[in-house]
Design a protein around this motif. Structure first.
Motif, PDB file in Angstrom:
ATOM      1  N   THR A  50       0.832  -1.198   0.000  1.00 46.93           N
ATOM      2  CA  THR A  50       0.000   0.000   0.000  1.00 46.93           C
ATOM      3  C   THR A  50       0.869   1.250   0.000  1.00 46.93           C
ATOM      4  N   VAL A  51       1.942   1.233   0.777  1.00 42.86           N
ATOM      5  CA  VAL A  51       2.869   2.372   0.777  1.00 42.86           C
ATOM      6  C   VAL A  51       3.395   2.605  -0.641  1.00 42.86           C
ATOM      7  N   ARG A  52       3.779   1.533  -1.312  1.00 43.63           N
ATOM      8  CA  ARG A  52       4.301   1.641  -2.683  1.00 43.63           C
ATOM      9  C   ARG A  52       3.241   2.244  -3.614  1.00 43.63           C
ATOM     10  N   GLU A  53       1.975   1.830  -3.463  1.00 41.31           N
ATOM     11  CA  GLU A  53       0.888   2.354  -4.299  1.00 41.31           C
ATOM     12  C   GLU A  53       0.658   3.847  -4.076  1.00 41.31           C
ATOM     13  N   GLN A  90      16.380   9.766  -1.769  1.00 43.13           N
ATOM     14  CA  GLN A  90      16.151   8.330  -1.869  1.00 43.13           C
ATOM     15  C   GLN A  90      14.948   8.082  -2.782  1.00 43.13           C
ATOM     16  N   GLY A  91      15.033   7.051  -3.607  1.00 42.41           N
ATOM     17  CA  GLY A  91      13.905   6.665  -4.441  1.00 42.41           C
ATOM     18  C   GLY A  91      12.933   5.774  -3.689  1.00 42.41           C
ATOM     19  N   VAL A  92      11.835   5.474  -4.332  1.00 43.49           N
ATOM     20  CA  VAL A  92      10.768   4.694  -3.703  1.00 43.49           C
ATOM     21  C   VAL A  92      11.270   3.328  -3.238  1.00 43.49           C
ATOM     22  N   GLU A  93      11.935   2.587  -4.098  1.00 45.98           N
ATOM     23  CA  GLU A  93      12.330   1.222  -3.726  1.00 45.98           C
ATOM     24  C   GLU A  93      13.318   1.207  -2.560  1.00 45.98           C
ATOM     25  N   LYS A 132      12.536  -0.532   1.135  1.00 45.18           N
ATOM     26  CA  LYS A 132      13.443  -1.464   1.813  1.00 45.18           C
ATOM     27  C   LYS A 132      13.685  -1.049   3.260  1.00 45.18           C
ATOM     28  N   ILE A 133      13.861   0.246   3.483  1.00 47.25           N
ATOM     29  CA  ILE A 133      14.088   0.762   4.840  1.00 47.25           C
ATOM     30  C   ILE A 133      12.855   0.528   5.705  1.00 47.25           C
ATOM     31  N   LEU A 134      11.675   0.819   5.172  1.00 45.92           N
ATOM     32  CA  LEU A 134      10.445   0.626   5.936  1.00 45.92           C
ATOM     33  C   LEU A 134      10.208  -0.846   6.261  1.00 45.92           C
ATOM     34  N   ALA A 135      10.473  -1.728   5.309  1.00 47.03           N
ATOM     35  CA  ALA A 135      10.311  -3.164   5.560  1.00 47.03           C
ATOM     36  C   ALA A 135      11.289  -3.640   6.628  1.00 47.03           C
TER      37      ALA A 135
END
Length: 127
Positions: free
Chosen positions: A20-23, A40-43, A47-50
């Protein structure tokens, strides 16, 4: 409208709903932190959030103050969680979140880098 997207964004982070964060992010969104001055880019941010969710428990945001702006939201909040050693942790932050066409296009996050050390150590311990 921006505030609804921001509410959904923080709820998704709290729930660990990385998809959902990615969306919610625009594909070319940029996330900047004052402590490293790197965009920082999305991906990379995903990774940091995960990793954060794997490292801590009980992650939640306490909204201290929020101001709606024509192009987004300015927010002050406290990130609360429990570290792997059982200690409660609080990180005080301010963010400017830009929203366009229903997606977050940029985040500028301001925090005390010395305060963030405990979170970084918890993430690195899992690596």
């Amino acid at each position: 409208m921006s505030e609804q997207i921001i509410d959904r964004f923080f709820a998704a982070i709290e729930a660990g709903s990385i998809g959902t964060v990615r969306e919610i992010y625009a594909p070319d969104a940029v996330i900047w932190h004052n402590d490293d001055l790197i965009e920082q880019g999305v991906e990379d941010n995903i990774k940091i959030l995960a990793a954060l969710h794997r490292a801590v428990s009980g992650l939640r945001y306490e909204i201290v103050r929020r101001a709606a702006l024509p192009d987004g939201v300015l927010q002050q909040h406290v990130l609360h969680c429990r570290l792997p050693d059982g200690r409660d942790y609080a990180l005080y932050c301010a963010m400017y979140l830009r929203v366009q066409d229903g997606h977050i296009t940029r985040i500028d996050e301001y925090l005390d880098s010395a305060q963030r050390v405990a979170l970084r150590k918890a993430r690195e311990a899992l690596a």
